[in-house]
Design a protein around this motif. Structure first.
Motif, PDB file in Angstrom:
ATOM      1  N   GLY A   1       0.804  -1.219   0.000  1.00 43.25           N
ATOM      2  CA  GLY A   1       0.000   0.000   0.000  1.00 43.25           C
ATOM      3  C   GLY A   1       0.828   1.256   0.000  1.00 43.25           C
ATOM      4  N   ARG A   2       1.900   1.277   0.809  1.00 43.36           N
ATOM      5  CA  ARG A   2       2.677   2.515   0.907  1.00 43.36           C
ATOM      6  C   ARG A   2       3.704   2.666  -0.207  1.00 43.36           C
ATOM      7  NH1 ARG A   2       4.000   0.365   6.778  1.00 43.36           N
ATOM      8  NH2 ARG A   2       5.528  -1.259   6.369  1.00 43.36           N
ATOM      9  N   ARG A   3       3.948   1.608  -0.974  1.00 42.16           N
ATOM     10  CA  ARG A   3       4.913   1.691  -2.071  1.00 42.16           C
ATOM     11  C   ARG A   3       4.261   1.631  -3.457  1.00 42.16           C
ATOM     12  NH1 ARG A   3      10.199   0.832  -0.133  1.00 42.16           N
ATOM     13  NH2 ARG A   3      10.227   0.268   2.076  1.00 42.16           N
ATOM     14  N   ALA A   4       2.939   1.475  -3.502  1.00 40.24           N
ATOM     15  CA  ALA A   4       2.254   1.394  -4.797  1.00 40.24           C
ATOM     16  C   ALA A   4       2.317   2.725  -5.525  1.00 40.24           C
ATOM     17  CB  ALA A   4       0.797   0.991  -4.577  1.00 40.24           C
ATOM     18  N   ASP A   5       2.273   2.658  -6.866  1.00 41.08           N
ATOM     19  CA  ASP A   5       2.153   3.898  -7.641  1.00 41.08           C
ATOM     20  C   ASP A   5       0.717   4.131  -8.103  1.00 41.08           C
ATOM     21  OD1 ASP A   5       1.999   1.948  -9.606  1.00 41.08           O
ATOM     22  OD2 ASP A   5       3.598   2.763 -10.860  1.00 41.08           O
ATOM     23  N   LEU A   6      -0.163   3.114  -7.936  1.00 45.20           N
ATOM     24  CA  LEU A   6      -1.587   3.258  -8.266  1.00 45.20           C
ATOM     25  C   LEU A   6      -2.384   2.343  -7.349  1.00 45.20           C
ATOM     26  CD1 LEU A   6      -3.965   4.231 -10.108  1.00 45.20           C
ATOM     27  CD2 LEU A   6      -3.522   2.194 -11.508  1.00 45.20           C
ATOM     28  N   VAL A   7      -3.436   2.892  -6.737  1.00 50.60           N
ATOM     29  CA  VAL A   7      -4.363   2.105  -5.925  1.00 50.60           C
ATOM     30  C   VAL A   7      -5.732   2.160  -6.599  1.00 50.60           C
ATOM     31  CG1 VAL A   7      -5.489   1.837  -3.684  1.00 50.60           C
ATOM     32  CG2 VAL A   7      -3.086   2.561  -3.802  1.00 50.60           C
TER      33      VAL A   7
ATOM     34  N   PRO B   1       5.328   1.089  13.910  1.00 56.33           N
ATOM     35  CA  PRO B   1       5.061  -0.335  13.707  1.00 56.33           C
ATOM     36  C   PRO B   1       6.038  -1.206  14.488  1.00 56.33           C
ATOM     37  CG  PRO B   1       5.084   0.847  11.605  1.00 56.33           C
ATOM     38  CD  PRO B   1       5.581   1.803  12.645  1.00 56.33           C
ATOM     39  N   ALA B   2       5.544  -2.361  14.943  1.00 54.32           N
ATOM     40  CA  ALA B   2       6.412  -3.331  15.600  1.00 54.32           C
ATOM     41  C   ALA B   2       7.220  -4.123  14.580  1.00 54.32           C
ATOM     42  CB  ALA B   2       5.575  -4.292  16.449  1.00 54.32           C
ATOM     43  N   PHE B   3       6.703  -4.205  13.349  1.00 51.94           N
ATOM     44  CA  PHE B   3       7.415  -4.907  12.278  1.00 51.94           C
ATOM     45  C   PHE B   3       7.287  -4.072  11.013  1.00 51.94           C
ATOM     46  CE2 PHE B   3       7.992  -7.995   8.859  1.00 51.94           C
ATOM     47  CZ  PHE B   3       9.112  -8.682   9.299  1.00 51.94           C
ATOM     48  N   GLY B   4       8.418  -3.783  10.386  1.00 55.20           N
ATOM     49  CA  GLY B   4       8.411  -2.899   9.226  1.00 55.20           C
ATOM     50  C   GLY B   4       8.495  -1.450   9.652  1.00 55.20           C
ATOM     51  N   LYS B   5       8.550  -0.575   8.684  1.00 54.18           N
ATOM     52  CA  LYS B   5       8.630   0.847   8.991  1.00 54.18           C
ATOM     53  C   LYS B   5       7.968   1.631   7.871  1.00 54.18           C
ATOM     54  CE  LYS B   5      13.333   1.110   7.072  1.00 54.18           C
ATOM     55  NZ  LYS B   5      14.734   1.464   7.359  1.00 54.18           N
ATOM     56  N   PRO B   6       7.541   2.853   8.153  1.00 51.64           N
ATOM     57  CA  PRO B   6       6.862   3.648   7.124  1.00 51.64           C
ATOM     58  C   PRO B   6       7.789   3.965   5.962  1.00 51.64           C
ATOM     59  CG  PRO B   6       7.351   4.989   9.048  1.00 51.64           C
ATOM     60  CD  PRO B   6       7.654   3.573   9.424  1.00 51.64           C
TER      61      PRO B   6
ATOM     62  N   SER C   1      -4.816   5.691  10.427  1.00 52.43           N
ATOM     63  CA  SER C   1      -5.251   7.034  10.852  1.00 52.43           C
ATOM     64  C   SER C   1      -4.826   8.118   9.859  1.00 52.43           C
ATOM     65  CB  SER C   1      -4.735   7.358  12.260  1.00 52.43           C
ATOM     66  OG  SER C   1      -5.324   6.498  13.211  1.00 52.43           O
ATOM     67  N   TRP C   2      -4.708   7.750   8.600  1.00 54.93           N
ATOM     68  CA  TRP C   2      -4.362   8.672   7.503  1.00 54.93           C
ATOM     69  C   TRP C   2      -2.968   9.270   7.662  1.00 54.93           C
ATOM     70  CZ3 TRP C   2      -8.951   9.681  10.419  1.00 54.93           C
ATOM     71  CH2 TRP C   2     -10.071   8.988   9.945  1.00 54.93           C
ATOM     72  N   LEU C   3      -2.120   8.615   8.470  1.00 55.81           N
ATOM     73  CA  LEU C   3      -0.735   9.068   8.614  1.00 55.81           C
ATOM     74  C   LEU C   3       0.033   8.677   7.355  1.00 55.81           C
ATOM     75  CD1 LEU C   3      -0.205   7.806  12.267  1.00 55.81           C
ATOM     76  CD2 LEU C   3      -0.394  10.209  11.573  1.00 55.81           C
ATOM     77  N   LYS C   4       0.535   9.639   6.657  1.00 57.06           N
ATOM     78  CA  LYS C   4       1.183   9.374   5.372  1.00 57.06           C
ATOM     79  C   LYS C   4       2.387   8.453   5.547  1.00 57.06           C
ATOM     80  CE  LYS C   4       2.850  11.633   1.205  1.00 57.06           C
ATOM     81  NZ  LYS C   4       3.152  12.913   0.531  1.00 57.06           N
ATOM     82  N   GLY C   5       2.484   7.472   4.654  1.00 59.58           N
ATOM     83  CA  GLY C   5       3.628   6.586   4.623  1.00 59.58           C
ATOM     84  C   GLY C   5       3.494   5.338   5.469  1.00 59.58           C
ATOM     85  N   TYR C   6       2.430   5.235   6.255  1.00 54.60           N
ATOM     86  CA  TYR C   6       2.270   4.060   7.126  1.00 54.60           C
ATOM     87  C   TYR C   6       1.454   2.964   6.444  1.00 54.60           C
ATOM     88  CZ  TYR C   6       4.513   6.463  10.965  1.00 54.60           C
ATOM     89  OH  TYR C   6       5.441   7.099  11.756  1.00 54.60           O
ATOM     90  N   SER C   7       0.404   3.360   5.716  1.00 52.52           N
ATOM     91  CA  SER C   7      -0.340   2.378   4.917  1.00 52.52           C
ATOM     92  C   SER C   7      -0.480   2.844   3.469  1.00 52.52           C
ATOM     93  CB  SER C   7      -1.732   2.126   5.515  1.00 52.52           C
ATOM     94  OG  SER C   7      -1.641   1.378   6.708  1.00 52.52           O
ATOM     95  N   TRP C   8      -0.639   4.151   3.260  1.00 50.06           N
ATOM     96  CA  TRP C   8      -0.811   4.710   1.920  1.00 50.06           C
ATOM     97  C   TRP C   8       0.087   5.934   1.756  1.00 50.06           C
ATOM     98  CZ3 TRP C   8      -3.612   1.165  -0.480  1.00 50.06           C
ATOM     99  CH2 TRP C   8      -4.614   0.481   0.210  1.00 50.06           C
ATOM    100  N   ASN C   9       0.259   6.349   0.496  1.00 52.95           N
ATOM    101  CA  ASN C   9       1.142   7.469   0.214  1.00 52.95           C
ATOM    102  C   ASN C   9       0.503   8.475  -0.742  1.00 52.95           C
ATOM    103  OD1 ASN C   9       3.764   8.265   1.155  1.00 52.95           O
ATOM    104  ND2 ASN C   9       4.451   6.181   0.757  1.00 52.95           N
ATOM    105  N   PHE C  10      -0.782   8.713  -0.555  1.00 51.93           N
ATOM    106  CA  PHE C  10      -1.448   9.715  -1.390  1.00 51.93           C
ATOM    107  C   PHE C  10      -0.977  11.110  -0.972  1.00 51.93           C
ATOM    108  CE2 PHE C  10      -4.594   6.205  -0.744  1.00 51.93           C
ATOM    109  CZ  PHE C  10      -4.469   5.660  -2.004  1.00 51.93           C
ATOM    110  N   PRO C  11      -0.858  12.077  -1.894  1.00 52.51           N
ATOM    111  CA  PRO C  11      -1.260  12.029  -3.301  1.00 52.51           C
ATOM    112  C   PRO C  11      -0.169  11.575  -4.270  1.00 52.51           C
ATOM    113  CG  PRO C  11      -0.692  14.268  -2.737  1.00 52.51           C
ATOM    114  CD  PRO C  11      -0.508  13.454  -1.481  1.00 52.51           C
ATOM    115  N   GLN C  12       1.042  11.247  -3.762  1.00 50.38           N
ATOM    116  CA  GLN C  12       2.072  10.761  -4.693  1.00 50.38           C
ATOM    117  C   GLN C  12       1.599   9.493  -5.405  1.00 50.38           C
ATOM    118  OE1 GLN C  12       2.727  12.092  -1.821  1.00 50.38           O
ATOM    119  NE2 GLN C  12       4.298  13.652  -2.193  1.00 50.38           N
ATOM    120  N   THR C  13       0.870   8.640  -4.686  1.00 47.21           N
ATOM    121  CA  THR C  13       0.254   7.459  -5.297  1.00 47.21           C
ATOM    122  C   THR C  13      -1.024   7.896  -5.996  1.00 47.21           C
ATOM    123  OG1 THR C  13       1.125   6.051  -3.542  1.00 47.21           O
ATOM    124  CG2 THR C  13      -0.687   5.174  -4.848  1.00 47.21           C
TER     125      THR C  13
END
Length: 593
Positions: free
Chosen positions: A273-279, A583-588, A293-305
């Protein structure tokens, strides 16, 4: 001349509604009399609490995609429907809530159980925020139109509950009126599609993307678009992330399935989700838990995505992220349009996006190496991972699981692999406790040939223990798996993680000796006529679960679970103004940084 109650019953029978879930009261006794004459076609099931009646109707609809009705009396009985209606509303589940009100001749005289501080017989104002539409016919002649419009409102567009508020004199009064002619109303009878230009633009964006992902939700489940989703994902080799209510629309054993996203999502889903170029979002929304919680880079990266957002509800498109391409459309129709566009363009068949898929496979391997060994461990009390593992191993692929809110749900969101759509019923949008144990009853009535297992927290089950009585009274063979960790575990974990372990009001203790306390759930079940076992050793759990399912009768397992083992977060979740946790595993990952 028909009585009002007879009109309502005739309407429900003509609409092929099989059940009314409800509880008697002075305000609806006239309706009960009409149900007596129709009991061969329309069965009344009376649980011991109106909240359970609402959740039963919700569970029934989620499995069959056909609505049933609820019936409650004036005042407290109908007030108990607020929570299940709110849950159904936020999770797009249809039911017709028939609520009784005071007689029209006593409007504004403050009779027994009238709410009239601002308007006469004003109970609909209590319900309005949690239904798609509230109707209050005040004459028998008004019933046919209200009933027809109510059913169409429930099942058109984004599904949801409606209220028919009936002054109780209407049940017994008569009028020269007939039901309006109509065919039985069905979900998905009206399907909207995207315009051709938007379909072409969407396909241009999809074929140009190097790292696309699909994010699918309950809209795909309700649209019955599992076949189309699977075909589209396979045709273009696009990984799929699911919301909890979308789980199983793509078989989660499929290599393209990445699981859920957010704080308690899987690592591959959050990385993708955070590395996709299109969702490409189909029938899902970006709530705080599926968006970290809409924190950029944790699950999604809009609007760059880039974002394509297709939904049948215009209010969800752009609510939290502005889409590059908004599409108002039914999920199945839109996916079929995309498949047709692929054929029209003669897109070459065969694997695509090899580099992108290889990265998602690597993330899945990393995740499995981190969590996998813990699933095989035996312990007493039982490790949470072991319960998920043994449920996955023992239960057949067509089993239906229902969940309450709580820490047990977090574990299953993160690790359960649903094989079919509408097989994982979640209290998601409103997160109401009591849903899982109650909805299981409705789900079993909707699918009598499939095993139904309610995985419910000890706190949530204690809110609705009377479900045991209903199961025995009506011979509904549900299995309750009580996740007994002697605490409101999810909230206790917040206290430990964000308030320096200052625990108060979240653990269950005996007042005498301060030891962990809960009732003996198995004894409680047996006292109700339900078979039951207490399981404290992981070595015994799989066998107990298998026995409970095979018994084909109401059965409860009191399973003692280790409260001190927590799901590993792979995204985040913020409770403002408290700072969010990493995150406990991975990072934004911050696109463009």
């Amino acid at each position: 001349m028909p009585k009002g109650a007879e009109l309502i019953v005739d309407f429900l029978v003509k609409e092929k509604v099989p059940y009314v879930f409800g509880i008697c009261g002075h305000g609806n006794v006239g309706m009960l009399d009409a149900l007596y004459d129709a009991k061969d076609d329309l069965k009344l099931i009376s649980p011991r609490h109106e909240q359970t009646a609402g959740h039963m109707a919700d569970g029934y609809f989620r499995v069959r995609h056909e609505p049933v009705a609820t019936l409650t009396s004036c005042g407290p009985g109908s007030a108990n429907m607020v929570m299940p209606l709110a849950l159904a509303m936020t999770d797009s589940s249809a039911m017709m809530a028939i609520t009784a009100n005071v007689p029209t001749s006593q409007f504004n005289r403050s009779p027994f159980q009238e709410i009239n501080g601002h308007f006469q017989a004003d109970f609909p104002s209590v319900i309005k925020p949690v239904v798609k539409r509230s109707f209050q016919p005040t004459r028998v002649e008004m019933l046919p139109l209200a009933l027809r419009q109510g059913m169409q409102t429930m099942l058109s567009g984004r599904a949801g509950p409606v209220q028919i508020d009936v002054p109780y004199n209407l049940f017994q009064e008569s009028a020269e009126v007939e039901l309006e002619h109509s065919q039985p109303t069905r979900l998905n009878a009206r399907r909207s599609g995207a315009n051709e230009e938007d379909v072409r633009t969407a396909m241009d964006m999809i074929l140009a993307a190097e790292r696309p992902v699909l994010f699918v939700g309950h809209g795909v489940t309700l649209s019955e678009a599992s076949e189309e989703l699977t075909a589209f994902a396979h045709r273009l080799s696009i990984p799929v992330i699911s919301s909890p209510n979308g789980m199983g629309t793509l078989d989660m054993e499929d290599p393209l399935s990445l699981g859920f996203i957010g704080r308690n999502g899987s690592y591959p889903a959050n990385e993708a989700g955070r590395r996709a170029d299109l969702v490409i979002v189909v029938g899902a929304r970006f709530d705080d838990r599926s968006a970290s919680s809409w924190l950029k880079g944790y699950s999604w990266n809009f609007p760059q995505t880039k974002l394509i957002h297709a939904d049948v509800d215009h209010a969800e498109i752009g609510r939290n992220y502005a889409p590059d391409l908004p599409i108002l459309a039914d999920a199945r129709t839109f996916l079929r349009q995309l498949l047709s566009e692929i054929d029209r363009r003669n897109v070459p068949a065969g694997p695509r996006l090899e580099d992108w898929r290889a990265r998602t496979i690597d993330w899945a391997r990393e995740w499995e190496a981190f969590v996998g060994p813990k699933f095989e461990m035996h312990a007493s009390p039982i490790r949470p991972e072991r319960i998920v593992h043994d449920c996955q191993r023992i239960l057949p692929s067509n089993a239906i699981m229902t969940f309450d809110a709580g820490i047990h749900h977090n574990w299953f969101m993160q690790f359960w692999k649903a094989r079919n759509p509408a097989s994982m019923l979640n209290s998601w949008g409103f997160s109401g406790m009591g849903f899982g144990p109650s909805a299981a009853l409705g789900a079993k009535l909707a699918a009598p040939d499939r095993p139904v297992i309610s995985v419910c927290g000890d706190g949530g089950f204690t809110m609705v223990p009377h479900v045991l009585c209903t199961a025995v009274e009506y011979n509904i063979p549900v299995v309750w798996l009580v996740w007994n960790n002697f605490a409101w575990g999810a909230i206790r974990d917040i206290q430990y993680g964000q308030f320096e372990g200052r625990e108060i009001g979240t653990a269950f203790y005996s007042g005498d000796d301060g030891q962990p306390y809960n009732p003996d759930f198995a004894a409680w079940a047996r006292a109700s006529g339900v078979a039951a076992k207490t399981v404290t050793r992981s070595q015994d759990f799989a066998g107990a679960l298998e026995e409970a399912v095979k018994a084909n009768r109401p059965y409860l397992l009191d399973v003692h679970v280790d409260a001190d083992i927590r799901p590993p977060s792979t995204g985040s979740w913020q409770l403002p103004p408290r700072p969010h946790k990493e995150p406990a595993f991975g990072k934004p990952y911050f696109a463009g940084a």
